[in-house]
Design a protein around this motif. Structure first.
Motif, PDB file in Angstrom:
ATOM      1  N   ILE A 553      36.961  16.237  22.711  1.00  0.00           N
ATOM      2  CA  ILE A 553      35.703  15.490  22.635  1.00  0.00           C
ATOM      3  C   ILE A 553      35.817  14.462  21.522  1.00  0.00           C
ATOM      4  O   ILE A 553      36.202  14.786  20.393  1.00  0.00           O
ATOM      5  N   ASP A 554      35.466  13.211  21.824  1.00  0.00           N
ATOM      6  CA  ASP A 554      35.587  12.150  20.834  1.00  0.00           C
ATOM      7  C   ASP A 554      34.643  12.388  19.661  1.00  0.00           C
ATOM      8  O   ASP A 554      33.526  12.917  19.825  1.00  0.00           O
ATOM      9  N   ARG A 555      35.070  11.960  18.469  1.00  0.00           N
ATOM     10  CA  ARG A 555      34.306  12.190  17.248  1.00  0.00           C
ATOM     11  C   ARG A 555      32.929  11.542  17.286  1.00  0.00           C
ATOM     12  O   ARG A 555      32.008  11.973  16.573  1.00  0.00           O
ATOM     13  N   SER A 556      32.744  10.508  18.107  1.00  0.00           N
ATOM     14  CA  SER A 556      31.443   9.831  18.166  1.00  0.00           C
ATOM     15  C   SER A 556      30.345  10.760  18.676  1.00  0.00           C
ATOM     16  O   SER A 556      29.159  10.535  18.397  1.00  0.00           O
ATOM     17  N   PHE A 557      30.695  11.825  19.424  1.00  0.00           N
ATOM     18  CA  PHE A 557      29.711  12.792  19.909  1.00  0.00           C
ATOM     19  C   PHE A 557      29.528  13.955  18.943  1.00  0.00           C
ATOM     20  O   PHE A 557      28.579  14.707  19.056  1.00  0.00           O
ATOM     21  N   VAL A 558      30.447  14.123  18.012  1.00  0.00           N
ATOM     22  CA  VAL A 558      30.450  15.291  17.138  1.00  0.00           C
ATOM     23  C   VAL A 558      29.811  15.001  15.780  1.00  0.00           C
ATOM     24  O   VAL A 558      29.144  15.856  15.190  1.00  0.00           O
ATOM     25  N   THR A 559      29.966  13.777  15.289  1.00  0.00           N
ATOM     26  CA  THR A 559      29.540  13.456  13.924  1.00  0.00           C
ATOM     27  C   THR A 559      28.070  13.777  13.681  1.00  0.00           C
ATOM     28  O   THR A 559      27.703  14.314  12.622  1.00  0.00           O
ATOM     29  N   ASP A 560      27.185  13.510  14.644  1.00  0.00           N
ATOM     30  CA  ASP A 560      25.740  13.663  14.428  1.00  0.00           C
ATOM     31  C   ASP A 560      25.151  14.880  15.127  1.00  0.00           C
ATOM     32  O   ASP A 560      23.930  14.961  15.331  1.00  0.00           O
ATOM     33  N   ILE A 561      25.949  15.867  15.518  1.00  0.00           N
ATOM     34  CA  ILE A 561      25.397  17.004  16.282  1.00  0.00           C
ATOM     35  C   ILE A 561      24.449  17.865  15.450  1.00  0.00           C
ATOM     36  O   ILE A 561      23.625  18.598  16.017  1.00  0.00           O
ATOM     37  N   LEU A 562      24.530  17.756  14.126  1.00  0.00           N
ATOM     38  CA  LEU A 562      23.638  18.579  13.303  1.00  0.00           C
ATOM     39  C   LEU A 562      22.212  18.049  13.321  1.00  0.00           C
ATOM     40  O   LEU A 562      21.268  18.800  13.055  1.00  0.00           O
ATOM     41  N   GLU A 563      22.021  16.761  13.673  1.00  0.00           N
ATOM     42  CA  GLU A 563      20.677  16.178  13.694  1.00  0.00           C
ATOM     43  C   GLU A 563      20.283  15.605  15.050  1.00  0.00           C
ATOM     44  O   GLU A 563      19.096  15.502  15.361  1.00  0.00           O
ATOM     45  N   ASN A 564      21.244  15.202  15.871  1.00  0.00           N
ATOM     46  CA  ASN A 564      20.947  14.484  17.104  1.00  0.00           C
ATOM     47  C   ASN A 564      20.985  15.431  18.288  1.00  0.00           C
ATOM     48  O   ASN A 564      22.038  15.969  18.669  1.00  0.00           O
ATOM     49  N   ALA A 565      19.810  15.629  18.910  1.00  0.00           N
ATOM     50  CA  ALA A 565      19.702  16.582  20.020  1.00  0.00           C
ATOM     51  C   ALA A 565      20.487  16.100  21.242  1.00  0.00           C
ATOM     52  O   ALA A 565      21.050  16.911  21.992  1.00  0.00           O
ATOM     53  N   GLN A 566      20.522  14.774  21.457  1.00  0.00           N
ATOM     54  CA  GLN A 566      21.253  14.257  22.614  1.00  0.00           C
ATOM     55  C   GLN A 566      22.750  14.532  22.473  1.00  0.00           C
ATOM     56  O   GLN A 566      23.413  14.919  23.449  1.00  0.00           O
ATOM     57  N   ASP A 567      23.293  14.355  21.244  1.00  0.00           N
ATOM     58  CA  ASP A 567      24.708  14.647  21.031  1.00  0.00           C
ATOM     59  C   ASP A 567      24.974  16.129  21.208  1.00  0.00           C
ATOM     60  O   ASP A 567      26.022  16.535  21.744  1.00  0.00           O
ATOM     61  N   GLN A 568      24.010  16.973  20.764  1.00  0.00           N
ATOM     62  CA  GLN A 568      24.174  18.419  20.951  1.00  0.00           C
ATOM     63  C   GLN A 568      24.252  18.755  22.442  1.00  0.00           C
ATOM     64  O   GLN A 568      25.133  19.507  22.881  1.00  0.00           O
ATOM     65  N   ALA A 569      23.334  18.160  23.220  1.00  0.00           N
ATOM     66  CA  ALA A 569      23.321  18.426  24.660  1.00  0.00           C
ATOM     67  C   ALA A 569      24.593  17.911  25.326  1.00  0.00           C
ATOM     68  O   ALA A 569      25.146  18.562  26.226  1.00  0.00           O
ATOM     69  N   MET A 570      25.065  16.730  24.865  1.00  0.00           N
ATOM     70  CA  MET A 570      26.280  16.160  25.448  1.00  0.00           C
ATOM     71  C   MET A 570      27.477  17.068  25.204  1.00  0.00           C
ATOM     72  O   MET A 570      28.273  17.335  26.117  1.00  0.00           O
ATOM     73  N   VAL A 571      27.613  17.562  23.964  1.00  0.00           N
ATOM     74  CA  VAL A 571      28.747  18.426  23.641  1.00  0.00           C
ATOM     75  C   VAL A 571      28.666  19.721  24.439  1.00  0.00           C
ATOM     76  O   VAL A 571      29.676  20.198  24.993  1.00  0.00           O
TER      77      VAL A 571
END
Length: 643
Positions: A553-571
């Motif tokens: 998984i590219d880092r652009s989806f991982v960097t903000d997973i602690l705050e960004n719900a969309q990135d969490q759902a994507m991961v």
């Protein structure tokens, strides 16, 4: 008796003695005279004999000379006949032109033609007459004794124009003025025409008779100088016929040649007298447009040319339609003053027109060219860097998110630049994507990573090593064989502990071919990972059909997973999809242990990032591995994170 007469003997014989002496004197005189006469006769006989001998020898020599002269005359006559030479004498003082029959034949004269200097002058071609007279006046002024000149004549017999080559001597009077011209001439018309044709072919295209690259460069040099002086605009237009090769392949080169000739005619028809239309070869033409004040004028001319070329052709009973892609550069906007540079820029613009869909005009972009040159310079510098061993690999650890075990590393290239220091991949790799340099550099990365893995194995450290592949490198027909040969160089390395990483865009170029190469490599035991997933099309088709065992998984989806719900759902979605297809998931960009905890909760199998370790040289991995396994606090943190 002389006793009886009492006369002495001497007296008695004195008369006889006198008579005897006189007789002896007479005899002596006679003999002397006789011998003198004999001597004189002998002398004159000897001299006459010598004179006769010399006369005979002189006669023989004379005969020999005469014979030699006759042979020389015959040889000269034969040579003149074979060589097409004829002799003449032009007596200036007597105004008399003495010419041989051969010269009369060459000049097309009969015996009644005047034999004067003016008659000779009158035969000289009008445009050459002044030059010929000036030439001989110059010879006279220079006090030279020879002449060698070519000029044209008009033959009275048929009106033909012939080229004459004359050479000979200038005979001078006592006052050093030229008295006579004595020489030979030859008709060199055929030679001159052959030379002219050869010179023409050297500067013109043999098919269309248009100027070629050499003549074009010469005219461009003159046009540039004139444009600078007059402050005019000059345009170089590079034309390439679209889809011309299929016409040649379908209907043959005779049809193709006929089309090229007609295209050349139409281009010339739409060009002005001061312009130049040239053919560089194949279906490529260059038009040099001169004397403009605005680019709008250039646009009108080239549009007219394109429309003319697009008009259907009738060749051999066939209707053919052509279009053309044209690249244009204009001076002085393009500040180059070298013909080759301007042609090259117009060529680059033409290829951009092709790339944008053909049948269009594209103007050269000087700024884009500057950037291209910078990239080319940088490319050459990287070639030198590879030869100088300036590249090195750093390795970033990957951990198992379930057990917290150090499981492997990803090999990442660095450039230790002599002036700029340590450069990351983003600073130099984009300049060589899809270039030939990726092949030797890619092989160097593979060898260096396998060599380092072999060292770790010798230390008792067993790790999976991930190596990034260039797309261009993987597409090479020889990749599989070359990769097998590189693996064979390191027999101690276990292939199952080697993972080759590719990006999604590499597979998109030719899914079937890339997939086949990957399957061939997997037969050696290596695994494949799909890198930077999510940044491209993220096509499930590619993901499903490619023989990859890991998805990163590219880092652009991982960097903000602690705050960004969309990135969490994507991961979470990516992890679920990957597991459903039987693939492991590696998350890049785990900057903190909190990121690792979250990724563990989402089901990620592995993680790498600064929160675990920064990339480091190969010799630092073993000490780091020992440190990673020992700290109890770190194990507790991980345990809490995965709880």
């Amino acid at each position: 008796m002389h006793v009886l007469c009492e006369i002495s003997e001497d007296d008695y014989l004195s008369e006889w003695y006198e008579t005897r002496n006189i007789s002896l004197l007479f005899v002596a005189f006679f003999l002397s005279l006789f011998y003198l006469s004999l001597f004189i006769l002998y002398f004159f006989w000897r001299r006459q004999k010598e004179d006769a001998t010399r006369l005979r020898e002189s006669n023989e020599q004379t005969q020999t000379v005469l014979r030699t002269l006759r042979e020389s005359d015959n040889a000269l006559a034969a040579a003149c006949e074979v060589g097409g030479l004829s002799t003449f004498i032009l007596d200036l003082s007597a105004n008399l032109w003495m010419r041989s029959p051969e010269q009369e034949a060459i000049f097309g004269l009969d015996g009644r033609h005047p034999r004067t200097r003016d008659a000779w002058h009158a035969l000289i071609y009008p445009e050459d007459r002044g030059g010929v007279l000036d030439y001989f006046a110059e010879r006279d002024a220079l006090d030279t004794g020879e002449f060698d000149i070519q000029y044209r004549i008009i033959r009275p017999s048929d009106g033909a124009v012939r080229w004459i080559h004359g050479a000979g001597k200038l005979e001078r009077a006592e006052d050093l003025s030229v008295r006579r011209l004595v020489g030979a001439i030859k008709d060199v018309t055929e030679i001159k025409e052959d030379l002219d044709r050869t010179e023409f072919l050297a500067y013109h295209d043999s098919l269309t008779n248009l100027p070629n690259r050499l003549l074009l460069a010469d005219r461009m040099g003159q046009a540039l100088a004139l444009a600078v002086r007059r402050q005019d605009l000059l345009a170089v237009c590079y034309l390439d016929l679209d889809s011309f090769k299929p016409i040649n392949d379908t209907w043959g080169h005779s049809v193709g040649d006929a089309l090229l000739i007609e295209v050349a005619r139409r281009l010339q028809q739409n060009a002005r007298a001061e312009d130049t239309v040239a053919r560089l070869g194949g279906d490529e033409f260059v038009v040099l447009l001169c004397g403009f004040k605005a680019e709008a004028e250039v646009e009108r001319v080239v549009r007219r040319m394109m429309d003319s070329i697009a008009t259907p052709y009738s060749v051999g009973g066939r209707q053919v339609t052509l279009t053309v892609s044209m690249g244009i550069t204009t001076f002085p906007r393009d500040a180059e003053q070298e013909a080759d540079a301007l042609i090259r820029h117009a060529d680059q613009a033409m290829y951009e027109a092709k790339r944008q869909g053909r049948n269009r005009i594209h103007y050269f972009d000087a700024e884009k060219d500057r950037l291209h040159k910078e990239r080319q310079t940088y490319y050459n510098r990287m070639v030198a860097a590879l030869e100088a061993n300036e590249f090195q690999l750093h390795y970033q650890p990957t951990i198992d998110l379930v057990s917290g075990v150090f499981s492997g590393v990803e090999a990442l290239i660095r450039w230790r630049h002599p002036e700029r220091g340590l450069l990351l991949p983003g600073a130099f790799l984009p300049d060589i994507e899809d270039t030939d340099l990726t092949v030797p550099l890619g092989e160097w990365i593979l060898r260096e990573a396998l060599r380092q893995k072999e060292r770790w194995q010798d230390m008792g450290l067993s790790l999976t090593v991930g190596v990034n592949l260039f797309g261009y490198h993987l597409q090479q027909d020889s990749f599989v064989a070359r990769f097998a040969a590189i693996l064979a160089e390191f027999p101690a390395v276990h292939p199952e502990e080697v993972t080759l990483e590719i990006v999604e865009t590499t597979a998109m170029r030719d899914l079937a071919a890339i997939s086949e190469k990957m399957w061939d490599c997997k037969r050696f035991g290596v695994d494949f990972a799909l890198d930077d997933f999510g940044t491209g099309y993220s096509s499930l088709t590619y993901f499903r059909r490619l023989p990859v065992t890991h998805l990163k998984i590219d880092r652009s989806f991982v960097t903000d997973i602690l705050e960004n719900a969309q990135d969490q759902a994507m991961v979470q979605s990516i992890v679920a999809m990957s597991h459903a297809l039987g693939r492991k998931v590696v998350a890049e960009g785990a900057e903190t242990l909190a990121h690792c905890a979250a990724l563990g909760r989402y089901g990620c199998d592995f993680a790498q990032g600064f929160g675990i370790a920064r990339p480091m040289p190969g010799e630092d991995i073993f000490p780091w591995a020992r440190q990673w396994n020992r700290p109890d606090s770190l194990r507790v943190s991980l345990g809490e994170a995965f709880a």
